[in-house]
Design a protein around this motif. Sequence first.
Motif, short mmCIF file in Angstrom:
data_model
loop_
_atom_site.label_atom_id
_atom_site.label_comp_id
_atom_site.label_asym_id
_atom_site.label_seq_id
_atom_site.Cartn_x
_atom_site.Cartn_y
_atom_site.Cartn_z
N ASN A 90 9.59 -6.72 4.10
CA ASN A 90 8.57 -6.43 5.11
C ASN A 90 8.55 -4.97 5.54
OD1 ASN A 90 7.19 -8.90 5.50
ND2 ASN A 90 8.95 -9.73 6.57
N ASP A 91 9.67 -4.27 5.39
CA ASP A 91 9.70 -2.87 5.83
C ASP A 91 8.78 -1.99 5.01
OD1 ASP A 91 11.35 -3.23 3.63
OD2 ASP A 91 12.69 -1.60 4.17
N ARG A 94 4.49 -3.43 6.23
CA ARG A 94 4.04 -3.66 7.59
C ARG A 94 3.39 -2.44 8.24
NH1 ARG A 94 8.01 -4.10 10.87
NH2 ARG A 94 6.90 -5.22 12.51
N THR A 96 4.87 0.65 8.53
CA THR A 96 5.89 1.41 9.25
C THR A 96 6.03 2.82 8.70
OG1 THR A 96 7.61 0.64 7.74
CG2 THR A 96 7.20 -0.68 9.71
N LYS A 178 -4.34 -0.53 6.70
CA LYS A 178 -3.23 -0.25 5.79
C LYS A 178 -3.69 0.61 4.62
CE LYS A 178 -0.34 -3.50 5.17
NZ LYS A 178 0.32 -4.77 4.77
N GLU A 222 2.78 0.90 12.79
CA GLU A 222 3.67 -0.16 13.25
C GLU A 222 5.04 0.43 13.60
OE1 GLU A 222 4.34 -4.08 14.27
OE2 GLU A 222 2.51 -3.35 13.33
N THR A 234 11.34 -8.40 9.83
CA THR A 234 11.02 -6.97 9.79
C THR A 234 11.46 -6.31 8.49
OG1 THR A 234 13.13 -6.37 10.83
CG2 THR A 234 11.26 -6.79 12.28
#
Length: 299
Positions: A90-91, A94, A96, A178, A222, A234
């Motif tokens: 997920n890192d 998402r 980030t 995104k 995020e 996460t």
Amino acid sequence: MVLNRGMHPGVCLGLTLALYRRAHRAWTTTRNCSKSSGLAARQLRLCRDNLDLMPTVVHSALVGMETCQNQFRDWRWNCSSVLSVPNLNNDLIRGTREQAYVYGISSAALVHSVSRACSIGVTTKCSCGPLPRPIDEPEKDFKWGGCGDDVKFGLSFGEQFTDATLINKKGKTKHSKKSMMNRHNFRVGREVKRKRKKKMKILVPKRRGRSQFRSDELVYYERSPDYCKPDAKTGSVGTEGRQCTMGTRGRGSCASMCCGRGQYNYTQVITERCGCKYFWCCYVKCKTCTKVLKLNRCR
């Protein structure tokens, strides 16, 4: 196929990282351009049309991964998640700042590698870059020589390859938050939000007083976790067992890396060659030295 919790199959980074698993493949047939490589449909077409460049693209994946892991080796997030591609934690999906960096460094590695490939004759699609203008020459009698990297071609090919994942099945450019973030990212990150400007969606800084981003700023939307404990939601793998440094502050220190859990100390004995001397002719004679290292790992 069984995947770890929190990992997503078939999610393409939009870049080249998944190709690192193909480092030893001989790219001699278009059959090598398959979905199992982790490439999107439009990237597969580019692969089939540019087989001679695919070893270079693979090399750029290795460069990007090694650079990321080296840059973050003493951070809580150490870029280890890139090893799971084409399945992603997920890192990296998402939105980030970690995702922003991975996209940026992968894109840069691709452009650099392809530009270099042109100058050393890997492909016939490009050759030497243009010579600098006369006004850039340092001295009157100085003359540029050799074959410079074809950065123009590298930029063009790199853009085609990375942006191929930002186009939908109907051939239209994606405008999701995104997709916009991934298209923009080149260097360092800053938190943003999405806003409409007339009929267009654009990314604007969340911080007041700024109207837009510089072209050399990475963007993300995020917040990242602290990466102290494992969390499948996460993508955090935690820092337990990570090596750290006592007596310092900041990144890499036990105070930062271990998140207040403390650390344990241990010793490691290393045997290595030392005091080597060359004797004519022709051998080298070395002694054997033993070192005792005092190390620390997070609890």
